[in-house]
Design an enzyme around this catalytic site. Sequence first.
Site, PDB file in Angstrom:
ATOM      1  N   ARG A  12      18.474  14.490  11.901  1.00 27.82           N
ATOM      2  CA  ARG A  12      18.627  15.872  11.461  1.00 27.82           C
ATOM      3  C   ARG A  12      19.826  16.057  10.535  1.00 27.82           C
ATOM      4  O   ARG A  12      20.009  17.138   9.976  1.00 27.82           O
ATOM      5  CB  ARG A  12      18.776  16.788  12.685  1.00 27.82           C
ATOM      6  CG  ARG A  12      17.524  16.825  13.550  1.00 27.82           C
ATOM      7  CD  ARG A  12      17.748  17.614  14.825  1.00 27.82           C
ATOM      8  NE  ARG A  12      18.122  19.001  14.583  1.00 27.82           N
ATOM      9  CZ  ARG A  12      18.392  19.876  15.538  1.00 27.82           C
ATOM     10  NH1 ARG A  12      18.328  19.499  16.806  1.00 27.82           N
ATOM     11  NH2 ARG A  12      18.728  21.110  15.241  1.00 27.82           N
TER      12      ARG A  12
ATOM     13  N   ASP B 229      -2.139   3.852  -4.354  1.00 27.75           N
ATOM     14  CA  ASP B 229      -2.874   2.925  -3.479  1.00 27.75           C
ATOM     15  C   ASP B 229      -2.230   1.546  -3.419  1.00 27.75           C
ATOM     16  O   ASP B 229      -1.825   1.096  -2.358  1.00 27.75           O
ATOM     17  CB  ASP B 229      -4.342   2.812  -3.896  1.00 27.75           C
ATOM     18  CG  ASP B 229      -5.158   2.066  -2.849  1.00 27.75           C
ATOM     19  OD1 ASP B 229      -5.062   2.444  -1.657  1.00 27.75           O
ATOM     20  OD2 ASP B 229      -5.853   1.107  -3.201  1.00 27.75           O
TER      21      ASP B 229
ATOM     22  N   LYS C 171      -0.450  10.870   1.083  1.00 30.46           N
ATOM     23  CA  LYS C 171       0.356  10.282   0.005  1.00 30.46           C
ATOM     24  C   LYS C 171      -0.160  10.691  -1.376  1.00 30.46           C
ATOM     25  O   LYS C 171       0.611  11.125  -2.232  1.00 30.46           O
ATOM     26  CB  LYS C 171       0.365   8.754   0.133  1.00 30.46           C
ATOM     27  CG  LYS C 171       0.925   8.240   1.446  1.00 30.46           C
ATOM     28  CD  LYS C 171       0.973   6.723   1.476  1.00 30.46           C
ATOM     29  CE  LYS C 171      -0.400   6.070   1.455  1.00 30.46           C
ATOM     30  NZ  LYS C 171      -1.216   6.399   2.645  1.00 30.46           N
TER      31      LYS C 171
ATOM     32  N   HIS D 201       0.856  -1.185   0.000  1.00 26.49           N
ATOM     33  CA  HIS D 201       0.000   0.000   0.000  1.00 26.49           C
ATOM     34  C   HIS D 201       0.890   1.231   0.000  1.00 26.49           C
ATOM     35  O   HIS D 201       1.761   1.399   0.863  1.00 26.49           O
ATOM     36  CB  HIS D 201      -0.896   0.007   1.240  1.00 26.49           C
ATOM     37  CG  HIS D 201      -1.741   1.232   1.359  1.00 26.49           C
ATOM     38  ND1 HIS D 201      -2.758   1.526   0.479  1.00 26.49           N
ATOM     39  CD2 HIS D 201      -1.700   2.248   2.248  1.00 26.49           C
ATOM     40  CE1 HIS D 201      -3.321   2.671   0.826  1.00 26.49           C
ATOM     41  NE2 HIS D 201      -2.700   3.129   1.891  1.00 26.49           N
TER      42      HIS D 201
END
Length: 245
Positions: free
Chosen positions: A170, A104, A86, A65
Amino acid sequence: ALGYWLSLHPAAAVVTRGLDIPDYFVDACAKYEVPLLKTSRETSPFLASLIAQLNRELAPRITRHGVLVEVYGEGVLIVGESGAGKSETAIELIKRGHRLIADDAVEIRKLGDNTLEGSSPSNIRHFIELRGIGIINAGRIFGMGAVKPNEKIDMVIQLEEWDATKAYDRLGIDNEYTKLLDVKVPVITVPITPGRNLAVIVETAAMNNRQKKMGYNGAKELMQGLGIDDLEPTEKELDLWTHNE
């Protein structure tokens, strides 16, 4: 020899180069119920195409998915919980000139030891679901240049809701990896907060991933320029450098 080979019941017998097929060959194939095919192509190119097609059709595969897009030539698989954004990110990327492969459901094939290819199931190809709008056909709305049938998978971007207690990377000095069909793929986690432009983040991640594959790492160059040997600074050190800048 011909009778023995046909008695093993191969999938088919193929005559290449457009050669005439002798009657005894036709009769032998009929006797052993082996399909007889003919092509005008040379033997070597025909075998190469046949092997490539068999490798593709018989390759191990899974369905995941997510959304698969091509961004600056990089295949980016975007995954996350339903409602993470998404499909909306995919639409923005398409508007910025990139291409959609699947929304999807992404069918993933392992074409080699380190090669993954993603595509869309044929019945939902080019379609995107946008909550509040419904189903749209990206190829019809944005043009056929906005879609692509398949693409290799170069990296995975995991979208997740911002967690203030979690320490997010980071610097990006070292790649993190996930495994798909036993193939290691770089993965980055992108926290979602209001106002973040996810399309720009995906574009930057794709370009940065390509640079890393070519041997350049911006974070390592920064550390070396600062004369820092420890490539894993603490959060406090990062904050001090940011404030000093």
